[in-house]
Design an enzyme around this catalytic site. Structure first.
Site, PDB file in Angstrom:
ATOM      1  N   GLU A 180       0.720 -15.340 -22.126  1.00  0.00           N
ATOM      2  CA  GLU A 180       1.626 -15.290 -21.232  1.00  0.00           C
ATOM      3  C   GLU A 180       2.180 -16.761 -20.839  1.00  0.00           C
ATOM      4  OE1 GLU A 180      -0.106 -13.877 -17.343  1.00  0.00           O
ATOM      5  OE2 GLU A 180      -2.205 -14.753 -18.182  1.00  0.00           O
TER       6      GLU A 180
ATOM      7  N   HIS B 132       0.755  -1.277   0.007  1.00  0.00           N
ATOM      8  CA  HIS B 132      -0.030  -0.025   0.016  1.00  0.00           C
ATOM      9  C   HIS B 132       1.008   1.141  -0.106  1.00  0.00           C
ATOM     10  CE1 HIS B 132      -3.677  -2.365   0.121  1.00  0.00           C
ATOM     11  NE2 HIS B 132      -3.574  -2.411   1.456  1.00  0.00           N
TER      12      HIS B 132
ATOM     13  N   CYS C 293       1.515  -5.631 -21.218  1.00  0.00           N
ATOM     14  CA  CYS C 293       1.525  -5.228 -20.095  1.00  0.00           C
ATOM     15  C   CYS C 293       2.364  -5.576 -18.862  1.00  0.00           C
ATOM     16  CB  CYS C 293      -0.103  -5.272 -19.660  1.00  0.00           C
ATOM     17  SG  CYS C 293      -0.360  -7.148 -19.765  1.00  0.00           S
TER      18      CYS C 293
ATOM     19  N   ASP D 116       5.200 -13.399 -16.591  1.00  0.00           N
ATOM     20  CA  ASP D 116       5.105 -15.007 -16.622  1.00  0.00           C
ATOM     21  C   ASP D 116       5.608 -15.638 -17.975  1.00  0.00           C
ATOM     22  OD1 ASP D 116       3.866 -15.468 -14.208  1.00  0.00           O
ATOM     23  OD2 ASP D 116       1.854 -15.297 -15.013  1.00  0.00           O
TER      24      ASP D 116
END
Length: 599
Positions: A453, A211, A524, A477
């Site tokens: 991926e 966070h 991405c 991945d």
């Protein structure tokens, strides 16, 4: 919240007074910062351990109820404060913590220990928190491992309230302070950045998906997390220079080192200024090849920073965060509202939402009894969704309803073959028909793509391109599966090479398959946001690159200064080499020649 006091001007440690200390952590929010250390002590309070007499059990349970009610009220007040100053998006994290205070897995277990083991509430809270944290320990996904900290933050708040300690003490920071802490709660991070005095963050714990990292990136504040014992090695008032891109920290740097950092900071600030000035200019090569630069997000709070840095849309919206810290999966209505919020905020820009990418053991209320020996390659992502069609349909219906509110694209993760793509699309169309018959308003048909991926998807990309509307390559991945290495394993992480010849050949064949079929292809994964690889990706012919907000300016700057022709020559020479080390050395050398003077 205890804290070390910053030194006054005479008490600052000079760069000559102490030897320079070099530390390494995780570059979690890009940018360079120089400032004096402000030590914020977030170490856990000592927990008393007491045995109760039978007559003390009911009063102890009442103490626990009072502490929970006080903790809930504190989080509610903090949420309201942050919503007023930062907007409602930041408050979502605190709302998740409030939900944990009412979660039976937490509350009921604490009360059981008080009654059956006759131990005090503080001890019971710590025992339950430790048990819950262990559930996260062996999760392969970094994002979900980081949620262990949420359990700790909530437990610490309850224990401090049980002990009558101050929980949310107001902090007055000097300007341009580098906040150094063992760890920071979401409330700490959000409250600290409100005033704008924080130059940067350094923490012992945390990573790219914590966070603190999310809040830092949302506010464009440089941060280096996971820096080991930094809070013990840095003293109040020490001069700290940090690079939030490379994960480097220098404590009391020499004059020469400080000058280099300040020059890097100056160039970064100039680059940021150029980016803001040029945020509406296209990422277009000098010979006219256009690439769309879009953003990866996990939380809506990241949207303002994305737009400020010139993102042209969202290339990857991870939906997993809605499934965290709760007893049951989010409802269709809850998911619909979340997707609608993001689509409306992007105001017609494309938003690519990835369907659930979790294993069954991580979905609330859907826990598996058998622990998978290799969950990264087990029942997860589209495989899990197709095994739990009811859960999948809830998300698909929410997406279909939200499509009314913006430019939606949906993609399925971990597709390995055509049958999975066909089954997933069939479920989507069944949900579309069901909603249509019920008279529910739906948007126009949107593009449905896949994450490429896995090596199997790469090898049959030409076939998949016949039935997918677009490709998005998840290099994180794809690289680790192609090279058979676990990039989270420190023993073999050095083998993770984005410029391995096999990876470059896979990328080229995937892009070629997409181009031949006339569908767009994006990337991405982390590779997309690294400027070192920008010309390689330009040469390969990607239509879109998706990254974090802070990476957009530098990548755009590189693309706008190069031609596709020279990028193609660079890639051709690189692919004549054999080893990953040779290719990387050549590409880095060429990029340094062209852009070494750029921020």
């Amino acid at each position: 919240m205890r804290r070390g006091s910053a030194e006054d001007e005479e008490g600052h440690v000079s760069s000559q007074a102490s030897p320079t200390l070099s530390l390494k952590g995780i570059g979690a929010s890009p940018g360079v910062a120089v400032g004096h250390a402000y030590i914020l002590d977030r170490k856990r309070v000592r927990t008393p351990k007491l045995r109760l007499a039978e007559a003390e059990v009911d009063p102890e349970r009442q103490r626990m109820r009072t502490a929970l009610e006080l903790s809930d009220q504190q989080l509610s007040d903090l949420k309201d404060q942050i919503s007023r100053t930062e907007g409602p998006e930041h408050a979502l994290i605190l709302e998740a913590h409030r939900l944990m205070l009412h979660d039976p897995m937490f509350v009921d277990e604490v009360n059981r220990l008080i009654v059956e083991d006759r131990i005090n509430a503080e001890w019971a809270v710590r025992r339950v928190a430790r048990k819950l944290k262990h559930l996260f320990d062996n999760i392969p996904d970094e994002y979900f491992r980081e949620r262990r900290s949420d359990v700790e933050y909530v437990a610490d708040r309850v224990v401090r309230n049980l002990l009558g300690q101050v929980v949310d003490e107001e902090v007055s920071l000097p300007d341009h302070a580098v906040v150094v802490a063992h760890d920071l709660s979401p409330a700490d991070a959000a409250m600290l950045v409100r005033g704008g005095q924080v130059a940067g963050f350094v923490t012992d714990l945390g990573g790219h998906t914590s966070h603190t990292a999310i809040v830092a990136r949302a506010r464009s504040t440089p941060a280096v997390l996971g820096a080991g014992r930094a809070s013990e090695q840095i003293s109040p008032g020490d001069l700290v220079a940090l690079d939030g891109t490379r994960g480097i920290i220098l404590v009391n740097p020499s004059e020469e080192q400080l000058a280099l950092f300040q020059e890097t900071m100056r160039r970064h600030q100039e680059s940021e200024a150029r980016a803001l000035a040029a945020k509406d200019l296209p990422a277009q090569s000098t010979d006219g090849f256009r690439i769309r630069l879009v953003g990866n997000i996990e939380f809506p709070e990241e949207l303002p920073s994305l737009l400020a840095h010139g993102a042209e849309g969202i290339g990857l919206y991870r939906t997993e965060f809605m499934f965290l810290d709760r007893k049951t999966p989010p409802s269709e209505e809850e998911q619909y509202r979340a997707y609608r919020q993001v689509l409306e905020a992007m105001d017609g820009r494309p938003v690519t939402i990835r369907t659930l990418d979790l294993g069954g053991d991580k979905v609330p209320g859907k826990g598996r009894h058998e622990k998978e020996p290799n969950p990264a390659m087990g029942l997860r992502a589209i495989r899990y969704c197709l095994s739990d069609r009811a859960l999948f349909r809830v998300q698909l219906r929410a997406l279909l309803r939200a499509s009314v509110h913006g430019h939606l694209r949906v993609m399925f993760p971990l597709i390995c073959g055509m049958s999975e793509l066909r089954e997933a699309r069939s479920e989507l169309e069944a949900c579309r028909t069901e909603l249509g018959r019920a008279g529910v308003p739906l948007g126009k048909r949107f593009q449905v793509g896949i994450m490429v991926e896995t090596p199997s998807a790469a090898l049959i990309a030409d076939r998949l391109a016949q039935e997918a509307d677009f490709f998005s390559i998840g290099t994180n991945d794809l690289i680790q599966y192609s090279l058979a290495i676990d990039r989270q394993n420190r023993e073999v992480a050095y083998l993770y090479k984005p410029l391995h010849l096999s990876v470059l050949r896979s990328l080229r064949s995937i892009v070629t398959a997409a181009k031949d079929a006339g569908i767009p292809v994006s990337m991405c994964g982390e590779m997309a946001g690294d400027p070192i690889y920008a010309l390689v990706l330009l040469a390969l012919g990607f239509d879109e690159l998706s990254m974090t907000a802070g990476q957009i300016p530098t990548v755009k700057n590189v693309l706008r200064q190069a031609s596709r022709e020279e990028a193609t020559r660079l890639l051709a020479t690189a692919m004549e080499l054999t080893t990953a080390e040779e290719i990387e050395r050549y590409v880095r050398t060429e990029m340094d020649k062209r852009f070494s003077s750029e921020g």
